[in-house]
Design a protein around this motif. Structure first.
Motif, mmCIF file in Angstrom:
data_model
loop_
_atom_site.group_PDB
_atom_site.id
_atom_site.type_symbol
_atom_site.label_atom_id
_atom_site.label_comp_id
_atom_site.label_asym_id
_atom_site.label_seq_id
_atom_site.Cartn_x
_atom_site.Cartn_y
_atom_site.Cartn_z
ATOM 1 N N THR A 63 50.704 34.071 35.932
ATOM 2 C CA THR A 63 49.309 33.840 35.527
ATOM 3 C C THR A 63 48.497 33.315 36.710
ATOM 4 O O THR A 63 47.343 33.699 36.899
ATOM 5 N N GLU A 64 49.109 32.474 37.510
ATOM 6 C CA GLU A 64 48.412 31.946 38.684
ATOM 7 C C GLU A 64 48.235 33.001 39.777
ATOM 8 O O GLU A 64 47.225 33.012 40.482
ATOM 9 N N LEU A 65 49.183 33.916 39.912
ATOM 10 C CA LEU A 65 49.176 34.867 41.026
ATOM 11 C C LEU A 65 48.386 36.146 40.777
ATOM 12 O O LEU A 65 47.926 36.779 41.729
ATOM 13 N N VAL A 66 48.240 36.564 39.532
ATOM 14 C CA VAL A 66 47.568 37.842 39.254
ATOM 15 C C VAL A 66 46.089 37.729 39.625
ATOM 16 O O VAL A 66 45.403 36.802 39.197
ATOM 17 N N PRO A 67 45.596 38.673 40.412
ATOM 18 C CA PRO A 67 44.200 38.613 40.850
ATOM 19 C C PRO A 67 43.224 39.066 39.767
ATOM 20 O O PRO A 67 43.602 39.746 38.815
ATOM 21 N N ASP A 68 41.976 38.670 39.938
ATOM 22 C CA ASP A 68 40.906 39.178 39.088
ATOM 23 C C ASP A 68 39.589 39.116 39.846
ATOM 24 O O ASP A 68 39.457 38.407 40.844
ATOM 25 N N ALA A 69 38.636 39.899 39.383
ATOM 26 C CA ALA A 69 37.341 40.015 40.059
ATOM 27 C C ALA A 69 36.639 38.661 40.129
ATOM 28 O O ALA A 69 36.665 37.888 39.171
ATOM 29 N N PRO A 128 23.872 38.412 37.362
ATOM 30 C CA PRO A 128 23.355 39.333 36.349
ATOM 31 C C PRO A 128 23.458 40.821 36.721
ATOM 32 O O PRO A 128 23.549 41.661 35.832
ATOM 33 N N LEU A 129 23.464 41.134 38.011
ATOM 34 C CA LEU A 129 23.585 42.541 38.408
ATOM 35 C C LEU A 129 24.935 43.131 38.007
ATOM 36 O O LEU A 129 25.069 44.345 37.830
ATOM 37 N N TYR A 130 25.930 42.283 37.860
ATOM 38 C CA TYR A 130 27.276 42.729 37.503
ATOM 39 C C TYR A 130 27.636 42.383 36.054
ATOM 40 O O TYR A 130 28.788 42.530 35.650
ATOM 41 N N ALA A 131 26.685 41.923 35.283
ATOM 42 C CA ALA A 131 26.955 41.373 33.944
ATOM 43 C C ALA A 131 27.795 42.305 33.070
ATOM 44 O O ALA A 131 28.734 41.858 32.408
ATOM 45 N N ALA A 132 27.484 43.577 33.064
ATOM 46 C CA ALA A 132 28.212 44.515 32.197
ATOM 47 C C ALA A 132 29.670 44.698 32.638
ATOM 48 O O ALA A 132 30.513 45.085 31.833
ATOM 49 N N ASN A 133 29.951 44.410 33.898
ATOM 50 C CA ASN A 133 31.301 44.638 34.416
ATOM 51 C C ASN A 133 32.278 43.506 34.118
ATOM 52 O O ASN A 133 33.488 43.734 34.091
ATOM 53 N N PHE A 134 31.788 42.285 33.925
ATOM 54 C CA PHE A 134 32.712 41.159 33.777
ATOM 55 C C PHE A 134 33.669 41.291 32.593
ATOM 56 O O PHE A 134 34.862 40.994 32.746
ATOM 57 N N PRO A 135 33.233 41.756 31.410
ATOM 58 C CA PRO A 135 34.214 41.945 30.329
ATOM 59 C C PRO A 135 35.271 43.002 30.677
ATOM 60 O O PRO A 135 36.440 42.853 30.343
ATOM 61 N N VAL A 136 34.854 44.047 31.374
ATOM 62 C CA VAL A 136 35.783 45.093 31.805
ATOM 63 C C VAL A 136 36.786 44.507 32.799
ATOM 64 O O VAL A 136 38.002 44.724 32.685
ATOM 65 N N TRP A 137 36.275 43.755 33.762
ATOM 66 C CA TRP A 137 37.157 43.164 34.768
ATOM 67 C C TRP A 137 38.118 42.154 34.138
ATOM 68 O O TRP A 137 39.271 42.044 34.553
ATOM 69 N N ALA A 138 37.668 41.422 33.140
ATOM 70 C CA ALA A 138 38.553 40.479 32.441
ATOM 71 C C ALA A 138 39.686 41.232 31.750
ATOM 72 O O ALA A 138 40.848 40.793 31.772
ATOM 73 N N GLN A 139 39.369 42.378 31.136
ATOM 74 C CA GLN A 139 40.407 43.193 30.492
ATOM 75 C C GLN A 139 41.383 43.762 31.526
ATOM 76 O O GLN A 139 42.599 43.796 31.295
ATOM 77 N N GLN A 140 40.839 44.197 32.667
ATOM 78 C CA GLN A 140 41.713 44.728 33.716
ATOM 79 C C GLN A 140 42.674 43.655 34.214
ATOM 80 O O GLN A 140 43.878 43.912 34.360
ATOM 81 N N ALA A 141 42.164 42.472 34.460
ATOM 82 C CA ALA A 141 43.014 41.366 34.925
ATOM 83 C C ALA A 141 44.069 41.036 33.875
ATOM 84 O O ALA A 141 45.226 40.761 34.201
ATOM 85 N N ASN A 142 43.683 41.084 32.602
ATOM 86 C CA ASN A 142 44.624 40.782 31.541
ATOM 87 C C ASN A 142 45.720 41.846 31.493
ATOM 88 O O ASN A 142 46.895 41.525 31.289
ATOM 89 N N GLY A 143 45.354 43.087 31.682
ATOM 90 C CA GLY A 143 46.347 44.158 31.726
ATOM 91 C C GLY A 143 47.331 43.969 32.871
ATOM 92 O O GLY A 143 48.542 44.175 32.710
ATOM 93 N N MET A 144 46.820 43.573 34.031
ATOM 94 C CA MET A 144 47.716 43.303 35.163
ATOM 95 C C MET A 144 48.653 42.142 34.837
ATOM 96 O O MET A 144 49.842 42.170 35.173
#
Length: 190
Positions: free
Chosen positions: A35-41, A104-120
């Motif tokens: 959990t500590e090592l997996v990267p995320d946006a 705010p320019l990336y607002a729509a991406n944060f939920p997607v990136w959170a899911q990607q990190a969770n998948g990793m």
């Protein structure tokens, strides 16, 4: 063991038991380290993991069965209940919202990136468990069980359940995988 060997060894194990081949603390340590090592946006650290064992493991799967009012086969749920424990995967929506407001320019991406990190995180822990000779499978009974699970374990309302990973001793090996024509999914352009 190389990362490719580790990934190749990871399989979906449905037939599990409570005979964990390592100390419980090894599994908990693995979950904490990965959990500590997996990267995320944006280094948002939105992923959350809850390791459920002992009597709470049985109570969790009984509650999942009850949440479906008999619409899921008891035998199927009992298969997950028979495992030593379950890792519950979440992401914290408060963390995601905070970054959406800050960037705010990336607002729509944060939920997607959170899911990607969770998948990793899920895949890394799954592979790590197999390196410990622990079997696991991945389930998705959410969102039906979300509120019940949060109430059972006193978890914050901001945590969004993503998946459930029963783990334990391996009762039986899965069937061999068929080799696929990988050229249908991977293209090389030079």
């Amino acid at each position: 063991m190389s990362i490719v060997d580790s990934i190749a060894k990871r399989r979906t194990y449905y037939q599990l038991n409570k005979n964990l081949p390592v100390a419980e603390q090894e599994v908990i340590g693995l979950v904490e380290t990965i959990t500590e090592l997996v990267p995320d946006a944006f280094n948002m650290k939105s992923a959350r993991a809850v390791v459920v064992t002992g009597g709470q493991q049985d109570a969790l799967w009984d509650a999942i069965y009850d949440a479906f009012d008999g619409k899921v086969a008891r035998e199927k749920i009992d298969g997950f209940r028979a495992a030593y424990g379950t890792i519950l995967y979440f992401f914290d929506t408060d963390v995601v919202k905070g970054l959406q407001e800050k960037f705010p320019l990336y607002a729509a991406n944060f939920p997607v990136w959170a899911q990607q990190a969770n998948g990793m995180l899920q895949f890394s822990i799954w592979s790590g468990l197999r390196d410990l000779n622990v079997g696991a499978n991945l389930q998705h009974y959410n969102p039906v069980i979300d509120e019940k699970v949060k109430a059972m374990f006193g978890l914050p309302a901001s945590w969004r359940l993503v998946a459930q990973m029963p783990f334990g001793g391996i009762v039986a090996e899965p069937d061999a995988k068929e080799k696929e024509d990988i050229a249908k999914r991977v293209k090389v352009i030079r």
